[in-house]
Design a protein around this motif. Structure first.
Motif: not given
Length: 156
Positions: A31-34, A62-67, A125-132
């Motif tokens: 949580r808090g991360r994408t 991807l990690t530099d962009a916060g994923y 593939t699923f992208v999950i936002d910081p709130q889940g």
């Protein structure tokens, strides 16, 4: 049997799975991360290797962009460790041998393979936002070219 399909806006099903080293990963710990969670049929097969290497080769972007990147398959921890070590995979590969998490995400069920209906892992593939919550739920993606498309979609 119809597969459950998740959509953007849905809450991502929570999970606790082990990685190649037996370390537990809980979705709620991210949580808090994408999170980019990608499901693939089998470690060490040509398509899955290509896909994992594409994520590996773009891992810094991807990690530099916060994923956070997580791979998900029904493979054993031992097979995942071999895959990770052989192909220098820098992100956790999660083991879901009973396919509970794959099923919850709609990434296990009936699919077409060589013109036949079979039951198995649906490359997704699923992208999950910081709130889940899901911001992307992509099913039946191709092993080749998918990561490049994802990078464009995410504007990374």
């Amino acid at each position: 049997m119809a597969n459950v399909r998740l959509s953007p806006g849905d809450t991502a099903p929570d999970f606790t799975l082990t990685d190649a080293d037996g370390k537990k990963h809980k979705l709620k710990d991210y949580r808090g991360r994408t999170v980019i969670l990608y499901a693939y049929p089998a470690a060490m097969t040509p398509g899955c290797t290509k896909q994992a290497c594409d994520f590996r080769d773009n891992f810094a972007r991807l990690t530099d962009a916060g994923y956070v990147v997580l791979g998900l398959s029904p493979d054993s921890e031992a097979k995942l460790a071999k895959f990770r070590d052989r192909d220098n995979v820098p992100f956790p590969l999660l083991s879901d041998p009973d396919k509970t998490v794959l099923t919850a995400y709609g990434a296990f069920g009936e699919k077409q393979m060589y013109g036949k209906t079979v039951t198995g892992v649906i490359r997704s593939t699923f992208v999950i936002d910081p709130q889940g919550k899901l911001t992307k739920a992509m099913y039946g993606v191709k092993a080749t070219g998918h990561v490049e498309r994802l990078l464009r979609d995410l504007e990374v």
